[in-house]
Every structure is written in C-alpha cells, then in structure tokens.
Enzyme design. Structure first.
Site: not given
Ligand code: NDP
Length: 249
Positions: A91, A156
């Site tokens: 995720n 992306y």
């Molecule tokens: P958030 O930014 O709220 O959460 C992303 C998470 O990924 C955080 O826990 C972050 O940790 C972690 N993360 C990012 N980079 C790394 C890394 N290098 N190593 C470890 N952990 C990492 O995003 P969302 O919850 O909104 O999105 C979740 C998924 O859903 C993503 O893949 C996104 O692309 C997808 N998505 C989201 C949509 C939306 O409307 N929100 C729509 C469509 C898809 P940290 O906090 O430490 O950065």
C-alpha cells in the site's frame, strides 16, 4: 467479523498513512494479527494509540520499502513476531507531481522506487513461504491514475500501471499454489493528502465523480478484507476499481 480472517497474519505497508491505517484497522477488527512498516516513530505511535483506543493491536517495524535489504529484514521480523505472513498489502506510496517537461530524474526514480520497485522488495521474501504453505493473498494498491493517466503524473501513472502488470504476471505464476494476487485501484479518497487540496480544486474533483463525493478510507479497507478472505479464492489477476464511477474501463 465478516470475512473469516481470524488468526491470519497481515503485513500492510504504509500503515501509518491515510488509507493504510484504515486497512490495518479493518483487518485487525476482522481478527488478523497486523504488522506494518514505519519510518516515523511519531506516526507509528499515533497509529498504535488510535488502534489501542479501539481495542486493536498493531506491530510496527522500521523499514524503508525502497531498500531491498531492509525489506528482507522486515519479512523476517514480522514472521518472528507474529508468524508466517498470509496477507500482504503493498500500500505504501508517494506522489512527486510535475509535468514531464519539468520531471527531474530524482522525482521519476523516487516514485518508481516507492510505488513499483517496493512491490518487488516486499513481496520477494514472502512469496516462497506463501506458496509452500498453499495460501497467500497479495493485494497491490494502484490508482485510478494508473488506469487512465493523469497530467503531471507520468512517474506515478507509470509506476501504478506497472504495478498491475506485476499483479497479472505474478498471479499466473502462483495461482496453482493457493496464492492470489490482485490490484485495487482507488479513485480520490478523503485522506489528509486530498483534504489538503484547496477547497475549490477539491470541489472540481468531486464534480467529476458520479456518486458526488470522495471515497472513505474504510471503503477501500473493506474491499481489501474481502480480497484477503477465503471467499475471494477465485479472484486473481484482477484490477478492481473503487472510484465512485469516475473512471469505468
Ligand atoms: P499517505 O501519504 O497517507 O500514506 C503513505 C504511506 O506510505 C505512509 O505510511 C508513508 O510513510 C509510507 N511510505 C511512503 N514512502 C515510504 C518508504 N520509502 N518506505 C516506507 N514507507 C513509505 O497516502 P495514502 O494513504 O493516501 O495512499 C496509500 C496508497 O493509496 C498509495 O499507494 C497511494 O498511491 C494510493 N492511492 C491513494 C489515493 C488517495 O486519494 N489518497 C487514491 C489512489 C491511490 P511516511 O508517513 O513515513 O512517509
């Protein structure tokens, strides 16, 4: 409890984020033992507290998912602490939006590494065990913008479309071993990231969504709980849209 997940071990990457925390919560409510990686102690503490308030547990392990060595350690730590992983939700993800003419190599690589290469890094150490045990559920979180493309998101959209290619190929390799692999492609979801968009722009986005609202993280999470269940054994290699009708293809 609706999905028969009691006692299953789930690893959700990016569990400290908006959608990830809802996935952790719903899987824990369904009886899973849930683990996530984290980078920020503060964000893990906040997730742990929120889950604790609801009587739910979560195990956190520090790991940058762009680092394959750290992901191997993550898999070992989760399995030592909770047992063999039955459910993996890839995720974690980031955006670094800009038009292609302004796309730097750093922005390109950060997004491909975090959204696509991470699926290799995290899945690779877990797949053999799932196949040997004859059970596994891998769910890759893509995006509507991986299905249709989006201005400002060549990095992306490429990563998220690539993720579904990974899903389809791996699904075929492991289908006979009781392991399913699916993609979930959400549309716009009411997370902090989307709620931080200026209201007028957010309203313009909502106007393009036939159901007339943003998705809720829990709606995504409940779809994942279904895909993680025994009931979904015949669903594999699919890309399931959950976007309020914004894109139908
Ligand atoms: P958030 O930014 O709220 O959460 C992303 C998470 O990924 C955080 O826990 C972050 O940790 C972690 N993360 C990012 N980079 C790394 C890394 N290098 N190593 C470890 N952990 C990492 O995003 P969302 O919850 O909104 O999105 C979740 C998924 O859903 C993503 O893949 C996104 O692309 C997808 N998505 C989201 C949509 C939306 O409307 N929100 C729509 C469509 C898809 P940290 O906090 O430490 O950065």
């Amino acid at each position: 409890m609706k999905f028969g997940l009691t006692g299953k071990v789930a690893l959700v990457t990016g569990g400290t984020g908006g959608i990830g925390s809802a996935i952790c919560e719903v899987l824990a409510e369904e009886g899973c033992k849930v683990a996530t990686n984290y980078r920020s102690e503060e964000k893990l503490a906040s997730l742990t507290d929120r889950m604790k308030d609801k009587g739910l547990g979560i195990a956190g392990f520090r790991c940058d998912i762009t680092n394959d060595g750290e992901c191997e350690t993550l898999a070992q730590q989760v399995e030592e602490a909770l047992g063999a992983v039955d459910i993996l939700v890839n995720n974690a993800g980031i955006t670094r939006d800009t038009t292609f003419r302004k796309m730097t190599g750093d922005k390109w690589r950060a997004v491909i590494d975090t959204n696509l290469n991470s699926a290799y890094n995290v899945t690779r150490p877990l797949i053999e065990g799932m196949m040997a045990r004859g059970y596994g559920r891998i769910i890759n979180i893509s995006s509507i913008n991986g299905q249709k493309g989006q201005i400002g998101q060549t990095n992306y959209s490429a990563a998220k479309a690539g993720l579904h290619g990974f899903t389809m190929a791996l699904a075929q390799e492991v289908a006979r071993k009781g392991v399913t692999v699916n993609t979930v492609s959400p549309g716009y979801v009411a997370t902090d990231m989307v709620m931080a968009v200026p209201e007028n722009i957010r309203n313009a986005i909502i106007a393009q969504i036939p159901v007339g609202r943003l998705g809720e993280p829990a709606e995504i999470a409940r779809l994942i709980a279904y895909l993680a269940s025994d009931s979904a054994a015949f669903v594999t290699g699919a890309d399931i849209s959950i976007n309020g009708g914004q894109h139908m293809g």
